[in-house]
Design an enzyme around this catalytic site. Sequence first.
Site, PDB file in Angstrom:
ATOM      1  N   GLU A   1      44.804  28.369  38.216  1.00 48.53           N
ATOM      2  CA  GLU A   1      44.243  29.596  38.793  1.00 48.53           C
ATOM      3  C   GLU A   1      44.060  29.466  40.305  1.00 48.53           C
ATOM      4  O   GLU A   1      44.303  30.420  41.050  1.00 48.53           O
ATOM      5  CB  GLU A   1      42.898  29.937  38.137  1.00 48.53           C
TER       6      GLU A   1
ATOM      7  N   GLU B   1      45.848  32.034  42.826  1.00 48.03           N
ATOM      8  CA  GLU B   1      45.029  32.966  43.617  1.00 48.03           C
ATOM      9  C   GLU B   1      44.937  32.600  45.093  1.00 48.03           C
ATOM     10  O   GLU B   1      44.674  33.464  45.928  1.00 48.03           O
ATOM     11  CB  GLU B   1      43.617  33.057  43.006  1.00 48.03           C
TER      12      GLU B   1
ATOM     13  N   PRO C   1      27.087  30.794  29.874  1.00 50.08           N
ATOM     14  CA  PRO C   1      27.466  31.898  28.978  1.00 50.08           C
ATOM     15  C   PRO C   1      27.357  33.245  29.695  1.00 50.08           C
ATOM     16  O   PRO C   1      26.407  33.468  30.454  1.00 50.08           O
ATOM     17  CB  PRO C   1      26.455  31.808  27.840  1.00 50.08           C
TER      18      PRO C   1
ATOM     19  N   GLU D   1      42.800  39.184  48.174  1.00 51.86           N
ATOM     20  CA  GLU D   1      42.394  38.516  49.385  1.00 51.86           C
ATOM     21  C   GLU D   1      41.828  37.144  49.033  1.00 51.86           C
ATOM     22  O   GLU D   1      41.190  36.986  47.991  1.00 51.86           O
ATOM     23  CB  GLU D   1      41.286  39.344  50.049  1.00 51.86           C
TER      24      GLU D   1
END
Length: 166
Positions: free
Chosen positions: A81, A85, A100, A130
Amino acid sequence: MKYCPECRSELTRRVIDGKERLACVNCDFVVWGNPVPVAAAVVEYDGGIVLVRPRAKPAVWALPAGYVEDGENAEQAAVREVKEETNLDVRINRVIGTYPINRPNKALIYIALATETIGGELRAGDDALEASIFTVYQAIEKLRGTTSGKALESYLMADKLQMQKV
Ligand SMILES: [Zn+2]
């Protein structure tokens, strides 16, 4: 969910294992609502903390994060990720904490990981509108009241900040 996916009978709310849950009136089916894992990463880069504005939630800044995919562990998901990103390459140092998150239709377990940046140049990837570097104090402010924010604060407290506070 209104009907049992196993036998098509009605689902009703009743207490099972100490908690009220939706369960089939006819068979053993229970909607357990087990949480879906999300891996998130605290990424230090160029003296600051990297935050992203996810395409799915463009109004907010967040730590780079995403769902753990089939066959991955949380560490692999976080590394992937972050790359998707922010274009940065990281390795995982440790688990910061697990949190949680209970949404009306979906329970999540947010697994926050501390990373070390080992390569790449920062730029927003396909999944982010961004990606920017913030000072620690700016990042805390941007993430205030969110699960990302809780994770960042734990990270900062535990690491006693090797980085410069600006
Ligand atoms: Zn059933």
